[in-house]
Design an enzyme around this catalytic site. Structure first.
Site, PDB file in Angstrom:
ATOM      1  N   ASP A  61      37.926  40.369  37.648  1.00 15.80           N
ATOM      2  CA  ASP A  61      38.958  40.813  38.587  1.00 15.80           C
ATOM      3  C   ASP A  61      40.182  41.242  37.794  1.00 15.80           C
ATOM      4  OD1 ASP A  61      40.320  41.342  40.850  1.00 15.80           O
ATOM      5  OD2 ASP A  61      40.652  39.259  41.433  1.00 15.80           O
TER       6      ASP A  61
ATOM      7  N   GLU B 175      25.730  39.893  35.848  1.00 20.57           N
ATOM      8  CA  GLU B 175      26.880  39.538  35.011  1.00 20.57           C
ATOM      9  C   GLU B 175      28.123  39.358  35.866  1.00 20.57           C
ATOM     10  OE1 GLU B 175      28.203  43.258  32.753  1.00 20.57           O
ATOM     11  OE2 GLU B 175      26.193  43.742  33.451  1.00 20.57           O
TER      12      GLU B 175
ATOM     13  N   CYS C  63      71.599  19.498  54.263  1.00 20.62           N
ATOM     14  CA  CYS C  63      73.005  19.256  54.606  1.00 20.62           C
ATOM     15  C   CYS C  63      73.222  19.012  56.100  1.00 20.62           C
ATOM     16  CB  CYS C  63      73.880  20.402  54.112  1.00 20.62           C
ATOM     17  SG  CYS C  63      73.635  21.930  55.030  1.00 20.62           S
TER      18      CYS C  63
ATOM     19  N   PHE D 249      41.132  43.740  53.315  1.00 15.11           N
ATOM     20  CA  PHE D 249      41.208  45.166  53.032  1.00 15.11           C
ATOM     21  C   PHE D 249      39.832  45.804  53.190  1.00 15.11           C
ATOM     22  CE2 PHE D 249      43.192  48.892  51.299  1.00 15.11           C
ATOM     23  CZ  PHE D 249      42.145  49.553  50.696  1.00 15.11           C
TER      24      PHE D 249
ATOM     25  N   LYS E 149      30.348  40.339  46.192  1.00 14.87           N
ATOM     26  CA  LYS E 149      31.703  39.780  46.101  1.00 14.87           C
ATOM     27  C   LYS E 149      31.748  38.391  46.720  1.00 14.87           C
ATOM     28  CE  LYS E 149      35.296  42.571  46.046  1.00 14.87           C
ATOM     29  NZ  LYS E 149      36.313  43.528  46.429  1.00 14.87           N
TER      30      LYS E 149
ATOM     31  N   TYR F 165      32.101  45.739  29.526  1.00 17.24           N
ATOM     32  CA  TYR F 165      30.909  45.549  30.342  1.00 17.24           C
ATOM     33  C   TYR F 165      29.993  46.771  30.447  1.00 17.24           C
ATOM     34  CZ  TYR F 165      33.914  47.515  34.028  1.00 17.24           C
ATOM     35  OH  TYR F 165      34.765  48.289  34.746  1.00 17.24           O
TER      36      TYR F 165
ATOM     37  N   CYS G 297      69.835  28.239  56.586  1.00 14.57           N
ATOM     38  CA  CYS G 297      70.988  27.349  56.692  1.00 14.57           C
ATOM     39  C   CYS G 297      72.228  28.170  56.363  1.00 14.57           C
ATOM     40  CB  CYS G 297      70.830  26.199  55.703  1.00 14.57           C
ATOM     41  SG  CYS G 297      72.373  25.299  55.461  1.00 14.57           S
TER      42      CYS G 297
ATOM     43  N   LYS H 226      31.707  39.839  37.556  1.00 10.61           N
ATOM     44  CA  LYS H 226      32.542  40.970  37.957  1.00 10.61           C
ATOM     45  C   LYS H 226      33.992  40.542  37.751  1.00 10.61           C
ATOM     46  CE  LYS H 226      33.538  43.757  42.116  1.00 10.61           C
ATOM     47  NZ  LYS H 226      34.513  44.551  41.460  1.00 10.61           N
TER      48      LYS H 226
ATOM     49  N   PHE I 208      39.315  40.794  50.926  1.00  7.82           N
ATOM     50  CA  PHE I 208      38.380  40.638  52.036  1.00  7.82           C
ATOM     51  C   PHE I 208      38.898  41.373  53.273  1.00  7.82           C
ATOM     52  CE2 PHE I 208      34.775  38.666  53.903  1.00  7.82           C
ATOM     53  CZ  PHE I 208      35.122  38.430  55.223  1.00  7.82           C
TER      54      PHE I 208
ATOM     55  N   CYS J  73      69.396  21.890  58.902  1.00  3.91           N
ATOM     56  CA  CYS J  73      69.063  21.952  57.480  1.00  3.91           C
ATOM     57  C   CYS J  73      68.664  20.562  56.979  1.00  3.91           C
ATOM     58  CB  CYS J  73      70.257  22.473  56.687  1.00  3.91           C
ATOM     59  SG  CYS J  73      69.981  22.424  54.918  1.00  3.91           S
TER      60      CYS J  73
ATOM     61  N   LEU K 100      31.350  50.721  42.299  1.00  3.80           N
ATOM     62  CA  LEU K 100      30.040  50.192  42.696  1.00  3.80           C
ATOM     63  C   LEU K 100      30.025  49.958  44.195  1.00  3.80           C
ATOM     64  CD1 LEU K 100      29.452  47.463  39.975  1.00  3.80           C
ATOM     65  CD2 LEU K 100      28.453  49.733  40.107  1.00  3.80           C
TER      66      LEU K 100
ATOM     67  N   CYS L 171      75.866  23.547  50.719  1.00  2.00           N
ATOM     68  CA  CYS L 171      74.491  23.047  50.779  1.00  2.00           C
ATOM     69  C   CYS L 171      73.928  23.101  49.354  1.00  2.00           C
ATOM     70  CB  CYS L 171      73.701  23.926  51.742  1.00  2.00           C
ATOM     71  SG  CYS L 171      71.983  23.464  51.917  1.00  2.00           S
TER      72      CYS L 171
HETATM   73  S1  IVH Z   1      29.804  48.193  35.984  1.00  2.00           S
HETATM   74  C1  IVH Z   1      28.779  52.562  36.936  1.00  2.00           C
HETATM   75  N1  IVH Z   1      30.279  45.700  35.447  1.00  2.00           N
HETATM   76  O1  IVH Z   1      34.125  46.533  39.404  1.00  2.00           O
HETATM   77  C2  IVH Z   1      28.962  51.112  36.791  1.00  2.00           C
HETATM   78  N2  IVH Z   1      31.865  46.885  36.715  1.00  2.00           N
HETATM   79  O2  IVH Z   1      33.525  48.556  42.031  1.00  2.00           O
HETATM   80  C3  IVH Z   1      30.262  50.768  36.209  1.00  2.00           C
HETATM   81  N3  IVH Z   1      33.851  45.578  37.290  1.00  2.00           N
HETATM   82  O3  IVH Z   1      35.103  49.828  38.934  1.00  2.00           O
HETATM   83  C4  IVH Z   1      30.786  49.472  36.593  1.00  2.00           C
HETATM   84  N4  IVH Z   1      33.255  43.735  36.280  1.00  2.00           N
HETATM   85  O4  IVH Z   1      36.130  48.082  37.506  1.00  2.00           O
HETATM   86  C5  IVH Z   1      30.716  46.809  36.059  1.00  2.00           C
HETATM   87  N5  IVH Z   1      30.607  43.499  34.814  1.00  2.00           N
HETATM   88  C6  IVH Z   1      31.035  44.598  35.434  1.00  2.00           C
HETATM   89  C7  IVH Z   1      32.265  44.634  36.095  1.00  2.00           C
HETATM   90  C8  IVH Z   1      32.647  45.810  36.745  1.00  2.00           C
HETATM   91  C9  IVH Z   1      34.193  44.319  36.985  1.00  2.00           C
HETATM   92  C10 IVH Z   1      34.662  46.467  38.124  1.00  2.00           C
HETATM   93  C11 IVH Z   1      34.770  47.864  37.635  1.00  2.00           C
HETATM   94  C12 IVH Z   1      34.271  48.725  38.752  1.00  2.00           C
HETATM   95  C13 IVH Z   1      34.288  47.819  39.911  1.00  2.00           C
HETATM   96  C14 IVH Z   1      33.138  48.071  40.837  1.00  2.00           C
END
Ligand code: IVH
Length: 696
Positions: free
Chosen positions: A124, A120, A430, A43, A333, A231, A445, A122, A41, A427, A90, A451
């Site tokens: 990590d 779907e 100790c 970053f 996100k 994915y 300490c 995402k 967040f 401490c 993305l 200690c």
């Molecule tokens: S689709 C062109 N689906 O999130 C579309 N990406 O910034 C390709 N990621 O680089 C990505 N889960 O590493 C897609 N269910 C998901 C994902 C997913 C994680 C990652 C992927 C991508 C980044 C998006």
């Protein structure tokens, strides 16, 4: 006019420089060292700020701006390959409103064409692309910078959820994309083992997964129980598709939609998670997001958001792609989960080196799938900056990581008359007054030798794998030996008698029986042949790490020379700074330490470099190492070169004496070496350079 505008823009110019430096630093640590210094967040907020300034003042956008590249630096030790299809990222957002905008924009662009979305998870983890030809896994490549990635095929093959051979019908040439994740349970077990071995634990599962894929030793990677979540299916353009007509007819109908592709992939043997939903409108999308925002904590692996894609593949071309990301998909996100709970008490922990860590003990609260009771408060400054008062409600947060963080105070609920919390001055174990060195954040300490947690911590370090590697002595047993008055300092280990051990801790899980006692004694005996550099590391001298100890050992050759060295002489060793030199000097000028060293020497530990350890055969030569080898891992080979007086460099230059070429050497290195006329030798030719050297 010109003059004014150039003055006006100065603060922004300064901010751009600051942001660039910060982002580059975080990027480097993240991609090269697998270390996250800030949350996603934070970053993203920095990156966004930079993008915004650059949009507003295009003249400030530097060609090398971090906003111009998709990823990070490239890892030099793996063969680099260009992606056949660039791995785009993305567009992502933390705002539901922007998801609504995306949905409205897509609907507008598509006009009357009927379509739907898929939502779907995402994942990590670490994105990789897998190339399959004729149903066989041919190559696995990390995302890298989106254009070029690392070939990690050997490690990918060790991941059970990556099929090596596909089942049923499949296109004859395609790429399966997905994320390698480290499930929480496996990650925790793995990190625990690391700590027991004296290795630094990983900050989160993603970093550990990324580090694992870049291991030189595939066996090590195999042990880590990573998972691949598929994915995305990347098909070459129809005219380049070699799939025979029969297969195509059976398959292609289903490959017209993203959800159909994932279903087909599941039947080919991929691990496609079942949590995918076809949605018609923004309400359904929101529902999916809301559901997973809380439910995500019940998954066995980390996710950091939801990916929304247009389901009909034929519409992707119509919607197109921006420089970095497709217009037919977006990622939402999740914000870190946050709650507030009253502080009950701050306790203070004493670490191995005497460093004090304040810990907030709070009223138990449910956050992100677990009950949180305690969280680190890092150090005194952290508490001051948050301005924590007695009885405050603390805001705690849990991001993609497992460890909760205290991020603030709920000021509205502060009790009238509450006072700022007091930091300990002595401490807690100790009672010795604490010390805080100028310029350092931690107080510690200073009672190193009296200690308890420091004494036991030092014993744990002494027996750890990278130090003396004394097995069968875990933390519980060391506690027992310490409390029984048998072992207070490392040298006491070598005075232990078998009879003293048998029956110790009767009734406890870590009690010692006959066999256990034999094992411990044998392991202590074996440690007497551990090389000098590791003995020096095992002493636990503040700031002297594994590498520093190696360099100091090689430079001075024996313990007496180190004990007699001046601070200046110590600081002359490569990689030993003034602080470490001072610390070694202090250590060696304490009577008690010299006594320990004497007892260890009398017990037969290695207190000097052995003749076999090192030679000066390679002095004056610089080596570059590339590829994989049969007698050594790459790290072992580098250590071998250094132990014979040679230097190792990562890139070829006029100063390179030899390039040692292993299997699968990077083509770039080869080209460079040929151009610079650097002799290229094999592993065996290298060994022949060192006289009488036996193969390991
Ligand atoms: S689709 C062109 N689906 O999130 C579309 N990406 O910034 C390709 N990621 O680089 C990505 N889960 O590493 C897609 N269910 C998901 C994902 C997913 C994680 C990652 C992927 C991508 C980044 C998006």
């Amino acid at each position: 006019m010109d003059l004014f505008s150039s003055i006006d823009i100065e603060p922004q110019r300064k901010r751009v420089a600051e942001l660039t430096q910060l982002i580059d630093h975080y990027n480097y640590e993240y991609y090269m060292n697998d270390r996250s210094l800030v949350s996603d967040f934070e970053f993203d907020a920095l990156l966004r700020e930079l993008i915004e300034i650059e949009q507003q003042y295009p003249e400030l956008a530097l060609p090398s701006s971090p906003t111009k590249r998709v990823g990070g630096e490239i890892n030099k030790t793996f063969l680099q390959v260009e992606h056949r299809f660039p791995m785009l990222s993305l567009g992502n957002t933390y705002s539901l409103e922007e998801i609504s905008d995306f949905e409205a924009r897509t609907r507008k662009l598509l006009g009357d064409t009927p379509f739907s979305y898929t939502c779907e998870l995402k994942y990590d983890g670490v994105a990789i692309g897998l190339t399959y030809r004729h149903g066989i896994l041919e190559q696995a490549v990390t995302r890298g910078n989106g254009t070029v990635g690392d070939d990690i095929t050997a490690n990918a093959r060790t991941i059970r959820t990556i099929p090596l051979k596909l089942q049923g019908v499949y296109p004859d040439d395609f790429e399966a994309r997905g994320e390698v994740v480290f499930p929480f349970k496996e990650f925790e077990a793995f990190n625990k083992q690391r700590e027991e071995d004296g290795d630094e634990p990983f900050a989160n599962p993603r970093n550990a997964a990324s580090g694992s894929l870049k291991l030189q030793d595939t066996r090590e990677c195999a042990k880590r129980k990573l998972q691949f979540c598929m994915y995305f299916m990347m098909l070459p353009p129809a005219d380049q598709d070699p799939t025979d007509k029969y297969t195509r007819d059976a398959l292609y109908e289903r490959l017209q939609s993203h959800s159909g592709r994932l279903d087909a992939a599941r039947q080919m043997g991929f691990n496609v998670q079942p949590y995918i939903k076809e949605c018609r409108d923004i309400d359904e999308i929101r529902q999916f997001i809301d559901y997973w925002d809380t439910e995500r904590w019940n998954l066995p692996y980390a996710i950091d958001g939801i990916v929304i894609k247009v389901n009909q593949v034929a519409l992707w071309d119509k919607l197109g792609t921006t420089a970095k990301s497709p217009r037919w998909a977006i990622a939402y996100k999740f914000k870190a989960a946050q709650v507030s709970t009253p502080l009950q008490e701050i306790t203070f922990q004493v670490g191995r080196t005497g460093v004090i860590t304040p810990v907030a003990n709070m009223e138990p609260v449910w956050l992100g799938g677990t009950t949180v009771r305690r969280a680190s408060l890092v150090n005194e400054d952290y508490i001051r900056n948050l301005d924590i008062h007695d009885g405050d409600h603390l805001l705690i947060e849990k991001g993609g990581e497992i460890i909760p963080k205290v991020v603030g105070v709920d000021l509205e609920r502060r009790l009238a008359g509450a006072k700022p919390v007091r930091y300990v001055e002595a401490c807690p174990v100790c009672g010795t007054p604490l010390v805080r060195t100028e310029g350092e954040a931690a107080s510690y300490c200073p009672n190193q030798d009296g200690c308890r947690p420091q004494q036991i911590g030092r014993l744990e370090h002494f027996v750890s794998r990278k130090a003396m590697n004394i097995e069968y002595l875990g933390p519980e047993r060391l506690d027992m030996l310490f409390d029984a008055g048998l072992v207070a300092t490392p040298d006491d280990l070598y005075k232990l008698q078998r009879e003293q051990l048998v029956g110790l801790g009767e009734g406890q899980p870590s009690s010692i029986q006959e066999r256990g006692a034999d094992n411990i004694i044998a392991s202590i005996e074996k440690s007497k042949s551990v090389p000098f550099e590791r003995v020096l590391f095992a002493l636990g001298i503040r700031y002297l790490g594994e590498i520093g100890a190696k360099k100091v050992a090689r430079y001075f050759k024996n313990i007496r020379a180190i004990a007699n060295a001046t601070i200046e002489e110590l600081a002359a060793v490569e990689d030993v700074g003034a602080v470490t030199a001072q610390s070694i000097h202090d250590y060696m000028h304490k009577e008690q330490h010299l006594q320990i060293i004497q007892t260890l020497t009398d017990a037969g530990l290695q207190m000097e470099l052995s003749a076999n350890d090192t030679t000066n055969e390679l002095e004056g030569n610089t080596f570059v190492v590339s590829g994989t080898f049969s007698h050594f891992s790459r790290e072992e080979l580098k250590a071998h070169i250094e132990s014979h007086g040679g230097k190792v460099s990562s890139s070829i230059s006029g100063k390179t004496s030899y390039l040692i070429a292993g299997e699968k050497m990077g083509p770039e290195k080869l080209k460079k070496a040929q151009k610079a006329e650097v002799p290229i030798i094999t592993e065996d030719e290298y060994l022949a350079l060192i006289k009488n050297e036996e193969k390991p």
